[in-house]
Scaffold this motif. Structure first.
Motif, PDB file in Angstrom:
ATOM      1  N   TRP A 226     -23.411 -73.588 -12.309  1.00  0.00           N
ATOM      2  CA  TRP A 226     -22.675 -72.864 -13.355  1.00  0.00           C
ATOM      3  C   TRP A 226     -22.824 -73.526 -14.727  1.00  0.00           C
ATOM      4  O   TRP A 226     -22.601 -72.878 -15.752  1.00  0.00           O
TER       5      TRP A 226
ATOM      6  N   HIS B  65     -21.147 -73.933  -7.317  1.00  0.00           N
ATOM      7  CA  HIS B  65     -21.101 -72.728  -8.140  1.00  0.00           C
ATOM      8  C   HIS B  65     -20.072 -72.775  -9.261  1.00  0.00           C
ATOM      9  O   HIS B  65     -20.180 -72.019 -10.228  1.00  0.00           O
TER      10      HIS B  65
ATOM     11  N   ALA C 278     -24.016 -64.714 -12.019  1.00  0.00           N
ATOM     12  CA  ALA C 278     -24.512 -66.003 -11.508  1.00  0.00           C
ATOM     13  C   ALA C 278     -26.026 -65.902 -11.354  1.00  0.00           C
ATOM     14  O   ALA C 278     -26.536 -65.656 -10.252  1.00  0.00           O
TER      15      ALA C 278
END
Length: 251
Positions: free
Chosen positions: A43, A17, A73
């Motif tokens: 990401w 992430h 996200a």
């Protein structure tokens, strides 16, 4: 030692992430068991696959985003879908910190902000009865240290989830879902150097919440030999589960 590959067949799919939260020690031990890692840097805009087809396991890493913040996200809905696919298809799953929270949320549990403030540093864990005989966490000793760095936590487990480890300040430190899924609130993949990076980034917020980033880093550094031994063994145990499931599918 490399811990990733861009090939997908017979590899563990790893969802990363953010930059400072890679597979780390867990990844190193999985590679040591003979597995290959297909790391998706979500990401950075790298696309997650539509399904787990061809992958032998799913590893969802940690991060600072809230597990329900799809705006910050936008890859989270796809991660939740992959988690549900893994559990339904008995594909071995491991969720770490944010990853564990995603597992709980995706399967009908819930996650909340910790009213007592963040839990950081090395924290001792306690075994619960169901840990006995668990193929991944069964050998974790009573009082084992775990590196913590979280502001949110699971406050309600999904239906059917089995709690395995707990702590004095966080009830659901580890739990099992389905026949081959595990989630942990702590960070088995990190050592003190990584925690020091997080402390530099979050130090101001942590102090404002009453925490001590320097003490947190020092506690992880002191516990690091035991952290590496305990969670390295757990990582290899999960890797053994992944390989066994892959072998059964081929057979």
């Amino acid at each position: 030692m490399t811990t990733e590959t861009q090939e997908t067949g017979q590899a563990v799919l790893v969802v990363q992430h953010e930059a400072d939260a890679g597979p780390g020690l867990v990844g190193e031990h999985l590679v040591r068991t003979g597995l290959r890692l297909h790391v998706i840097r979500a990401w950075k805009g790298e696309a997650l696959p539509e399904t787990l087809g061809g992958h032998t396991g799913l590893l969802v890493l940690g991060g600072s985003v809230n597990c329900e913040d799809d705006e910050a996200a936008p890859w989270l809905p796809r991660v939740r879908a992959l988690v549900r696919e893994a559990v339904a298809g008995e594909v071995p799953l491991l969720g770490i910190c944010l990853g564990g929270q995603i597992v709980a949320h995706a399967l009908g549990g819930s996650v909340a902000r910790r009213v007592q403030g963040p839990e950081v540093g090395s924290v001792s864990l306690r075994r619960l009865p169901a840990a006995a005989g668990d193929p991944v966490l069964g050998a974790v000793p009573e009082g084992a240290p775990a590196a913590q760095w979280h502001w949110d936590e699971v406050d309600r487990l999904p239906a059917g989830a089995v709690p395995l480890l707990t702590g004095d300040d966080c009830p659901y430190q580890a739990f099992r879902v389905g026949s081959a899924g595990w989630a942990v609130q702590f960070h088995p993949e990190v050592g003190a150097d990584t925690v020091a990076v997080w402390a530099d980034a979050d130090g101001e917020d942590l102090r404002a919440a009453g925490g001590d980033p320097e003490a947190a880093v020092a506690s992880v550094r002191e516990a690091e030999p035991e952290l590496r031994a305990v969670w390295g063994a757990v990582s290899e145990a999960w890797g053994t589960v992944v390989r066994a499931h892959a072998g059964a599918r081929i057979a």
